[in-house]
Design an enzyme around this catalytic site. Sequence first.
Site, short mmCIF file in Angstrom:
data_model
loop_
_atom_site.label_atom_id
_atom_site.label_comp_id
_atom_site.label_asym_id
_atom_site.label_seq_id
_atom_site.Cartn_x
_atom_site.Cartn_y
_atom_site.Cartn_z
N ASP A 147 5.27 166.28 -42.28
CA ASP A 147 3.93 166.45 -42.84
C ASP A 147 3.64 167.93 -43.12
O ASP A 147 3.97 168.79 -42.29
CB ASP A 147 2.93 165.92 -41.79
CG ASP A 147 1.52 165.77 -42.32
OD1 ASP A 147 1.32 164.94 -43.21
OD2 ASP A 147 0.62 166.48 -41.82
N GLU A 160 7.27 166.91 -46.96
CA GLU A 160 6.04 166.77 -47.75
C GLU A 160 5.56 168.19 -48.02
O GLU A 160 4.92 168.82 -47.18
CB GLU A 160 4.94 166.01 -47.00
CG GLU A 160 3.75 165.74 -47.90
CD GLU A 160 2.36 166.01 -47.32
OE1 GLU A 160 1.38 165.60 -47.93
OE2 GLU A 160 2.26 166.65 -46.26
C1 GLC Z 1 -0.55 165.24 -45.16
C2 GLC Z 1 -0.77 163.76 -44.99
C3 GLC Z 1 -2.24 163.49 -45.10
C4 GLC Z 1 -2.96 164.23 -43.99
C5 GLC Z 1 -2.62 165.72 -44.03
C6 GLC Z 1 -3.00 166.39 -42.75
O1 GLC Z 1 -0.87 165.66 -46.43
O2 GLC Z 1 -0.01 163.05 -45.91
O3 GLC Z 1 -2.54 162.12 -45.04
O4 GLC Z 1 -4.33 164.07 -44.11
O5 GLC Z 1 -1.25 165.94 -44.19
O6 GLC Z 1 -2.13 166.02 -41.73
#
Ligand code: GLC
Length: 561
Positions: A221, A285
Site C-alpha cells: 500500500d 501500489e
Molecule cells: C491506498 C489504498 C486505499 C487507502 C490508502 C491509505 O491507496 O488502496 O484504499 O485508503 O492507501 O491506506
Amino acid sequence: MPLDETIQTDGPRLDGAEWWRTAVIYQVYPRSFADSNGDGIGDLPGITSRLSALADLGVDAVWLSPFFTSPQKDAGYDVADYCDVDPLFGTLDDFDALRRRATELGLRVIVDLVPNHSSDAHDWFQRALAAAPGSPERARYLFRDGQGENGELPPNNWQSVFGGAAWSRVTEKDGTPGQWYLHLFDSSQPDFDWENPEVRDQFLDVLRFWLDRGVDGFRIDVAHGLIKKDGLPDYTPPKDAGSMGGGLAEDQTPPYWAQDGVHDIYRSWRALLETYPGDRILVAEAWVEPLSKLSNWVRPDEMHQAFNFSYLESGWSAPSIKGVIDSSLEVFDSVDAPSTWVLSNHDVVRHASRLALTADNAQGAGIGPKSSGLPDTAVGLARARAATAVMLALPGSAYIYQGEELGLPEAIDLPDEARQDPTWFRTAGERYGRDGCRVPLPWEAESPAFGFNTTGESWLPQPEGWAPYARDAQEGDTGSTLELYRLALALRHEFALGSGTVEWLPGYGPDVVAFRNGQITVIANTGSVPVELPVADELLATVELEGAALPADATVWLRVS
Ligand code: GLC
C-alpha cells in the site's frame, strides 16, 4: 512462527515459469465479497466458501485487501495489529483455512501490507501519545512542533489525500495542546518515520510472519510514500495532480511521494523474500508517473510488479490506450519486469461507469447523485467489456477487481447517511469518495442481499436493480459479462497471451486499437464509426456481431489462418 503443515505445499506450481510474469490476479475486497455470519460485513470464511467461483473464472491468484486488526476508519487500511485478523473478518485459523482451500483450487494468495502508516489504535501510537515530545516512542512516527507563537499552526502546509490538513495536534499528558503528527491520509492513520530502524525491523518481522504462514506475496500500500524529504518542506501540488501523486511530470517530486530513499527499503524486502522457497512477490501500489519513473520500483532487486495506473487512467480512447501500452511494454521490459494492466480497484470509480463519464473524475473522488457528467449505464458496460477484452489480450500480468466480471457499475445513488469513506467526511461531502465501488457483491438474484449472506444485511446498501448482475443470473448465458471474462481467461491461457508480444496492425484508423499477439488478432473500436473486420474465425466478441463490421465500443478476438 515455525513452518507448520499449512505451508508444506508451497503453493501451486505453474510449469516452472515465474508465475507472476503472466498471472491474472483477482482482488478480493473482504468486506464486500461474501459474509458467512450474516452481520452485513464480508469475512474470511465467506471468502473460503466462495473461492471455487474464482478458480472457475480462471484466475491464477487472489489479492486480499486488509483483514487485519483495525478500527476500520479507512476500511482496514488503518491497521492496529499487522499480525492478527480482525474479529470482524475471523481468526488466523480462518486465514489458514482460506489459504489451504486456495492451494487445493490452484490459487495463490497475496495479502495487503500497509507500511506507510498504522492505525492510531496501534500500540506504538498509543505509547507515542502517552510519551513526551522527543521520546523514542514518538520517534516511530512523525511528530513535530507546530509553527506560530504557541505552536498553534501545523508544521507545514501539506494536505491529506482525503482532504484537509495532513497534520493533527495532540493534547499532552498535562492537558496542554501539544505537538502535531503527520497523517497523509485520515487523522486516524499516523505516518511512520521510516528513517527509524525500529520501524524497518518491525515490518521485516511482519513480512516474515505472513511468509511463514505461506502467503505468495504482498501488495504494498502507498509504496511511493514511506520516505519524506528531509526538513518536511512546504509543497503545493499543481492543480491537475492526482491526490496520490499521479499526473506529475518526471521532474516534479512532492516531498512526500517517490523519494529515492524508498528503494532501499524494497531491496531489503526483496532480499528477505528470496530466502523463502517458491516465487513470492511484492506488488507496488505507487501512483508514480510517468511510467519510466515507476519502473524504478520494479528493478531486478526491488519489487516484482507495480500497478499500471497510467493504463487505468488512459480512458476509452485508442491513441491513449496504444500510447500507454507501448510505453508500458518498453519501460517495464527495460528493467526485466512484466507490465501489469488494471482497470478497476477499490479506490476508483468502477470502469463500467468510469469509461462513460463525461466529466473528469480524479482518483478517489467518486461519483454520486449530484456529480456532473454521470455515465450512461449501457454505454459504460459496453466500453467496460470492450476495454477488458483489450486488457486480457495483453502480455504481462492483469488485475481484476471483484465484481467487474459481473459488469457491476458504480453504485451512484448511495444515501448520504450510508457513506463511510473518510474522504466524504473530510471534504464535508464535496467528494463522494470510494464507497460506490465497494458495495457487497451480488451472488444470487433471488436471495437476501443477493446471496452476499443469508440475513439480508449489507454494510453498504446494494442497489435494488442488481439482480441481473448476480453471478447465478449470468452463469451459462453466453452474452453475459461473467461468461465473457471466463472465455477471455480460458483463451488467454490456451494461446499463452500472457507471455506473448504486441504487434500493431496498421490501417485501421485512429480510433481503433488493433494488434496481434501470437495467433490472436485483437480489434477494438473506441470510435463511433463501424470498423470493417478481416475474414477470420471469431474467438470472442464483446457484442453480437452482425456481418463483418465491428460497431462502436466493442472488441473482437480473431484467429487469422
Ligand atoms: C491506498 C489504498 C486505499 C487507502 C490508502 C491509505 O491507496 O488502496 O484504499 O485508503 O492507501 O491506506
